[in-house]
Every structure is written in C-alpha cells, then in structure tokens.
Enzyme design. Structure first.
Site, PDB file in Angstrom:
ATOM      1  N   ARG A 177      11.123  25.956  17.634  1.00  0.00           N
ATOM      2  CA  ARG A 177      11.073  25.504  19.025  1.00  0.00           C
ATOM      3  C   ARG A 177      12.307  24.687  19.402  1.00  0.00           C
ATOM      4  O   ARG A 177      12.889  24.877  20.465  1.00  0.00           O
ATOM      5  CB  ARG A 177       9.835  24.639  19.247  1.00  0.00           C
ATOM      6  N   HIS A 188       2.275  11.152   8.483  1.00  0.00           N
ATOM      7  CA  HIS A 188       2.308  12.116   9.581  1.00  0.00           C
ATOM      8  C   HIS A 188       1.297  13.241   9.363  1.00  0.00           C
ATOM      9  O   HIS A 188       1.105  14.091  10.225  1.00  0.00           O
ATOM     10  CB  HIS A 188       3.733  12.683   9.691  1.00  0.00           C
ATOM     11  N   TYR A 247      -0.574  21.148  24.017  1.00  0.00           N
ATOM     12  CA  TYR A 247       0.204  21.493  22.824  1.00  0.00           C
ATOM     13  C   TYR A 247      -0.447  22.680  22.137  1.00  0.00           C
ATOM     14  O   TYR A 247      -1.680  22.762  22.046  1.00  0.00           O
ATOM     15  CB  TYR A 247       0.238  20.334  21.823  1.00  0.00           C
ATOM     16  N   ARG A 275      -0.889   9.854  16.552  1.00  0.00           N
ATOM     17  CA  ARG A 275      -0.835   9.623  18.001  1.00  0.00           C
ATOM     18  C   ARG A 275      -2.207   9.953  18.570  1.00  0.00           C
ATOM     19  O   ARG A 275      -2.712  11.053  18.356  1.00  0.00           O
ATOM     20  CB  ARG A 275       0.228  10.502  18.663  1.00  0.00           C
ATOM     21  N   ARG A 326       6.731   6.499  16.572  1.00  0.00           N
ATOM     22  CA  ARG A 326       7.654   6.014  17.600  1.00  0.00           C
ATOM     23  C   ARG A 326       7.119   6.215  19.014  1.00  0.00           C
ATOM     24  O   ARG A 326       6.690   7.293  19.381  1.00  0.00           O
ATOM     25  CB  ARG A 326       9.017   6.694  17.451  1.00  0.00           C
ATOM     26  N   ASN A 350      13.010  13.970  28.017  1.00  0.00           N
ATOM     27  CA  ASN A 350      13.561  14.308  26.702  1.00  0.00           C
ATOM     28  C   ASN A 350      14.930  13.679  26.503  1.00  0.00           C
ATOM     29  O   ASN A 350      15.250  13.151  25.422  1.00  0.00           O
ATOM     30  CB  ASN A 350      13.696  15.831  26.559  1.00  0.00           C
ATOM     31  N   HIS A 408       3.846  23.678  19.067  1.00  0.00           N
ATOM     32  CA  HIS A 408       3.803  22.549  18.141  1.00  0.00           C
ATOM     33  C   HIS A 408       3.303  22.934  16.752  1.00  0.00           C
ATOM     34  O   HIS A 408       3.466  22.174  15.800  1.00  0.00           O
ATOM     35  CB  HIS A 408       2.910  21.453  18.743  1.00  0.00           C
TER      36      HIS A 408
END
Length: 699
Positions: free
Chosen positions: A560, A431, A464, A371, A401, A46, A588
């Site tokens: 979160r 997204h 997730y 993704r 990204r 991270n 998530h």
C-alpha cells in the site's frame, strides 16, 4: 555511460509517492465530490504526520552532523532537499484540486464565501458572529522577536498581524493570534441556495482590527507551524513509564519547528520576521496558494448532502459462519472462522469479548491494545470482566504514536477496576493483535483466540481492510499462552509450535519461506510468492526477494505505502511485480501466500516488512491452517492482484502507473470483496427462510 539506479528506492520519496496516490483519488472525477474532498484532507493530514515524524527525524540527524547515506545512497541533507522539492509540487497540486472541488461543491449546495462577495445581510451576520463567538475567545499576542514568540502547539492555525508604522523610523510591530479549538474554522452564514460558510482566517482578515483599536493593519496572514514529534522515550531513566509518557506528550506539542506553512500573500517583511524569530531556512517554509490546514476540510464531508456527493453505503455484512443467536464459544468449538473486514462485520470480535466477560466459565482474558476507539466496547467488556472477578491481563501500548493520551486514559480505568495492566516490554512496542480467552469446560480447559491484522478498534474496523482469525486450535492456544507469558513475566520466549513472533523469529521465518520457494524453483518445481503488506523497507527481506526473482520465482507484492524494493530491473527483479491499491477503504491487512511445492502456506500478520516491525516491535505471524479459511485468504489475495480499476503498478524508477481495464472487464477488488460478503449473507438468509418455512407450515 548511464548511471546504474540504486538497488533500493529511497524510503521518504517512496512515502511521498504513496501520498500522491491518495491525492490522485482526490483528482479523480469519477469519485463523488465529498469523497474526493476526504481524500484531499487525508493527503494533507498524511503530510502533517510525515513532517512531524520523518522530516523531524532527518532534521535532528542533520543537526547532529549526520552525513551517512541511506540504502538508496542519499545523505540526510540530500533527502531533505528532495523532500522540499517534491512537497512544493504536491502542495501546488493539492490547492489546484481544492480550487476545482470548491467550485464544483458550490454548485451542489456547499459554498465557501469570500469576504468581497458577501451581501450586506451576510456581512452583518458575520460581524455579529465575530463579536459573539470569535472576539471574546481569541487573544492577540504581541511579538517582537524569537525570544517572545509564543509556544503555539503543532498544527494550530494562527494569523500573524503586522501593524502599520506610526512613524518612518519605528520598528515593525507584529502580533500572533492563535485560532484555538474554541472557535470554529467554518463560520456559517445565511444563503438562499446553499449551505454557506466563510473561513475563520478570511473573517479575521477583515475584522482583525477589532483587536487593535486605534491601529492600522498592514497585513493579516494565516500561518501554521509543524513541530517535531520524533522524540525518544527514555525508558531506562523512567521510574514511572506512565508519567514519562505524559511528559513526552508535552514535549512533542512544543518541539522544534520543522515546517512553517505560510500564505503566499505574506509580504517579504512578514516572512523575514517569522524566519528570524523561528530560526528557519528556505527549505523549512512552504508557501501555500490557498487555505492552510486542508485536513480540516474533512469536517465538511459529514454535513448532510445529496447521496450523489458520497459513496453508496456499504454496511458491513454479518458472516454466515457466525449465526446471530449462536454462542461464540460453540461456533469456535466447531472450527476456525476467518473474517475480512470491513466487508464482514467486526461485531463478532466485540461479541466474543462481551460473552467472555459475562460467562461464569471464563477464567481469564488476555488482550493486547494498541489503538482503540474513543468509546471502546472492547475496553468496556474487559472492565466488566475484571469487575466480575475474572483474571484480566491487558497489554496497553503507551508508545502508539499519537494515540498515547487515549491509551493512558484506558490504562488507568482498567487498573481502577482490578485488571492487570502491562505497559509492554522495555525498548519494544507491542504491536501484535491477539486476544486469548481461557474457559473451563466439562472436558477440561479450552483456549479461544482471536488474531488480527488490525487494531481492536470498532471505528477504524469500518474503514480499514483487515483480517480476523478466530480459533480454538490447541497448538495456537499453547502458543498464545506462551506469547503472553513472555511479555508479562520473566519467561524467555519459547520456540512456538505454529506462530512466530518478532523481534526473535519472525524475520527468520519469512526468510525461510522465501528461500524455500527459491529452492523449489531451482529444483524445477513450481514456486510463487504472493504477499500483501503496508510497507516493504527491510533490506534483508528485499535481498531475499531479489534472489528469488533471479532464480525465476514469480513474486507478486501488494504494497500500500512505502516500497524500497525496485521491481522490473533486469537480472535483479524482473520477476517481481509490485502493485498498490488506494480505494474507499484503507488497505491494512498483512497476508502472505507461499506456494511451497503445492503444500500452500498461508499466514496473516500484524507486521509490515520494515526493520522497526521486525527488530523493535512485538509482532505476530500466524498460520491459517483450516482449509476453508486458507482458501478464503488466497481468494482475497487473488482479488487484489486482479484489480485493474484502483490498482497502480510500481515502476523501476520509483513512480507508479495506474492500471486501466482496456479491453478487459473492469475489476475493482474492494467492490468484489463487498459483493461476495453481501451474497454470502443473502444466501444464508435465504437458506434460513427456506428451512424455516416448511417447518412452520407443518406446524
């Protein structure tokens, strides 16, 4: 007089506090050792991304002369200084925890060896491994100044070697050895009592002289560069978006250095050489009191180990709402289905696409991909559908990204089999998580939809926590068709019947719902807002929540990560409570519940409450209309707000305090959600056996 705290918490420092909560899990002695090592590795990973993106962006602003304060009142320079101080403390704690884990794991059969502690036999094996696997692969590069400093990739572990001077007035001589992917970081060595390994950089520390025959080694020090990845894609000047994205990936790999991680054993002479060669200041250098790239230790957690070193397995449970042998189309024709992953299996999402690909009555499939998994069954199903002559439209987001390369590869494969691939909308990231299947049935055309809060990724769906909503609702079908038409063609976004989409109407809808609760409270009616998002940054939404709090609306937020809202401030946010949960699964899901005068309004969304999501991305906000599905979402939210084991409460000063059960019964939300999914599956299996047995005996 005491200084009034800023209205908003600084975004960057809030993110670092999130990473501290991840690191706190690594320090938690109640968690199995290898799971703690995972949390440590995640905190390091991270931090790498934080420097590549957020710090890199701030440094660019400073280089361009930017001095404008952010919403918390901090200038870019002040933010960089605060980040440096906070990261220094975090890094020291990471290594303190690493040393603790290293000692405990060595007693449990996973031992890191040091050169000075090697037996004669182990030293002999190390020298052989070095000769056969390291020496032929690695290559030293002589470096005299910044002009010939090699362009090593971001994040690549290297060692810097300083050679002893042959005479007093000789200029210092340095060499860099990049430790590329062709050599393992963890070199296995024989050991009677444990799986034993030595770190590559430790081996180089004693054997690096083999690269420099006839020279004396003054020092051999590990280092690692982090490069700026916050680079803009010039879509307006790109005749080929695919080619421009590939060029951007090359630029990112070799962007400006934003951080130098350096062993604290480095001499002032070596550090000074690196500082001058790379054009760095004190604030760009992080001295490490132990191994660099702690994120690499994630690889060790997959080694065979005793069950006591890992979490108890929680395999995803089949949902009773979707019988194993039933057609997904038959199931969804009967009503909406809502799943909570990873407690409930993600397989129905894959199954829906696989059935659609094979079904001769399916005419078209439209899908967003942000993704995806490396070996994606979802992409395979889309390719099969295209090969079978169905109209397949896939919106592949090339600007996701750090997943751009994989998305480029999938995009090319989909195009090769005849799918229509769209690279999103100029200037925006797509997204949203949506799949639309158009099917011809005896009574006409029917649309089947899947909406999600997470990506179409079978791998991350197991780690997730996300929500899936399946539906064949007419209005949602019409909205989905309009949504895809707006992205793929010249169609102007229409007013949707039930959904809302960013960047046009999503923020307005959220403001409408928040203000409605404010008005209900002002009228003396019950009002409450419960929301779970990954980040809360948008000042417009924060101000609306402040107004709701001032009117007396009870606001409960589960955030979160980043939260710029400052809760618990008198006459501003005293009715707002913010909690954050860090546990074995990454939280998530974005789910919202507005009391709405008793006419409960529940939504799932792909969007966090950040300006980038609401203004610069294509996102979806989808209502959960079916009563059973709506109640399930409310129950999930209540579980999160009841957690007193893995939950932390955000305080008004921007720090978090871990909640403890005290005299109350311990309540861990992720455990509860898994137990519920397991009980529901077991109950369905029992019912199936019960109904089957009498029939069998009667036969």
């Amino acid at each position: 007089m005491a200084k009034t705290p800023p209205r908003y918490i600084n975004r960057e420092l809030s993110w670092l506090e999130f990473n501290q909560r991840v690191l706190d899990e690594a320090a938690d002695g109640s968690i199995p050792l290898l799971e703690r090592l995972k949390f440590l590795a995640i905190s390091a990973s991270n931090l790498d991304e934080f420097f590549r993106v957020r710090v890199g962006g701030l440094q660019m602003v400073v280089a361009q002369g930017g001095v404008k304060p952010d919403s918390s009142g901090m200038t870019p320079d002040e933010q960089l200084a605060a980040i440096h101080d906070r990261v220094q403390r975090m890094t020291a704690e990471q290594h303190r925890i690493y040393n603790e884990l290293d000692q405990q794991l060595s007693t449990q059969g996973l031992r890191r060896l040091r050169v000075e502690g090697l037996s004669k036999a182990q030293r002999s094996v190390l020298e052989r491994v070095f000769e056969e696997e390291v020496f032929p692969v690695l290559s030293p590069i002589a470096v005299t100044s910044g002009a010939d400093f090699p362009l090593v990739s971001s994040g690549l572990l290297c060692v810097c070697v300083r050679l002893k001077k042959r005479q007093e007035d000789e200029t210092a001589r340095f060499a860099l050895i990049p430790c590329g992917p062709g050599v393992s970081r963890f070199l296995s060595l024989p050991s009677e009592a444990a799986q034993a390994f030595i770190l590559l950089e430790d081996a180089l520390g004693v054997l690096v002289g083999k690269f420099f025959q006839g020279e004396e080694i003054a020092e051999c020090v590990p280092l690692r560069l982090t490069r700026n990845a916050d680079m803009s894609l010039r879509e307006d000047a790109a005749p080929d978006l695919l080619e421009e994205m590939e060029n951007l990936l090359d630029e990112r790999r070799l962007g400006d250095c934003v951080r130098l991680e350096l062993s604290d054993q480095a001499s002032p002479e070596l550090e000074g050489f690196l500082r001058a060669s790379l054009g760095l200041s004190d604030i760009d250098i992080i001295r490490q009191p132990g191994p660099l790239e702690l994120s690499a230790f994630f690889r060790l957690t997959d080694r065979p180990a005793a069950d006591a070193l890992k979490y108890e397995a929680w395999p995803p449970q089949p949902s009773p709402a979707i019988p194993a042998g039933a057609s997904m189309f038959d199931v969804l024709s009967a009503g909406d289905v809502l799943l909570c992953h990873p407690y409930e299996s993600f397989d129905p999402v894959v199954r829906l696409l696989q059935e659609a690909a094979a079904d001769p009555d399916v005419l078209a499939i439209k899908q967003t991909l942000y993704r995806t998994a490396r070996d994606s069954q979802i992409v395979e199903a889309l390719m099969l559908a295209a090969e079978k002559g169905k109209h397949v439209t896939v919106i592949v987001e090339l600007k996701a990204r750090f997943d751009e390369a994989r998305n480029i590869e999938w995009a090319r494969q989909l195009e090769q089999v005849g799918a229509q691939v769209i690279y999103g909308v100029k200037g925006l990231k797509t997204h949203a998580k949506c799949c639309l299947i158009v099917r011809r049935e005896p009574h006409g055309i029917v649309r089947y939809m899947h909406f999600g809060t997470g990506n179409y990724n079978e791998q991350t769906s197991r780690i997730y926590s996300d929500i899936s909503l399946f539906s064949s609702d007419r209005d949602l079908g019409a909205d989905s068709a309009a949504f895809f038409n707006a992205i793929t063609g010249y169609s102007q976004p229409q007013r949707y019947r039930k959904i809302e989409a960013a960047p046009i109407g999503l923020r307005d809808k959220l403001l409408e719902m928040i203000r409605a609760e404010t008005e209900f409270k002002q009228q003396g009616r019950p009002a409450r807002i419960d929301a779970k998002v990954n980040a809360l940054v948008d000042p417009v939404l924060i101000d609306a929540l402040y107004e709701a709090s001032q009117a007396g609306v009870e606001v409960r937020l589960n955030v979160r990560g980043i939260c710029c809202l400052r809760p618990g401030v008198k006459r501003l946010s005293e009715n707002i409570e913010v909690v954050s949960i860090i546990d074995r699964f990454l939280e998530h899901a974005r789910i919202l519940h507005f009391h709405h005068g008793g006419d409960h309004r529940v939504f799932i969304s792909s969007a966090d409450w950040m300006p980038r999501n609401l203004d610069k991305r294509i996102e979806l906000l989808v209502p959960v209309i079916d009563p059973a599905c709506r109640d399930k979402v409310i129950n999930i939210l209540e579980s999160y707000f009841s957690d007193n084991v893995k939950s932390r409460k955000l305080l008004s000063d921007g720090t978090h305090r871990r909640l403890v059960p005290g005299k109350r019964t311990p309540f861990r939300s992720q455990q509860k959600l898994y137990d519920e999914a397991k009980r529901a599956n077991q109950s369905a299996e029992q019912q199936s056996r019960t109904t089957f047995e009498p029939h069998r005996r009667g036969a």
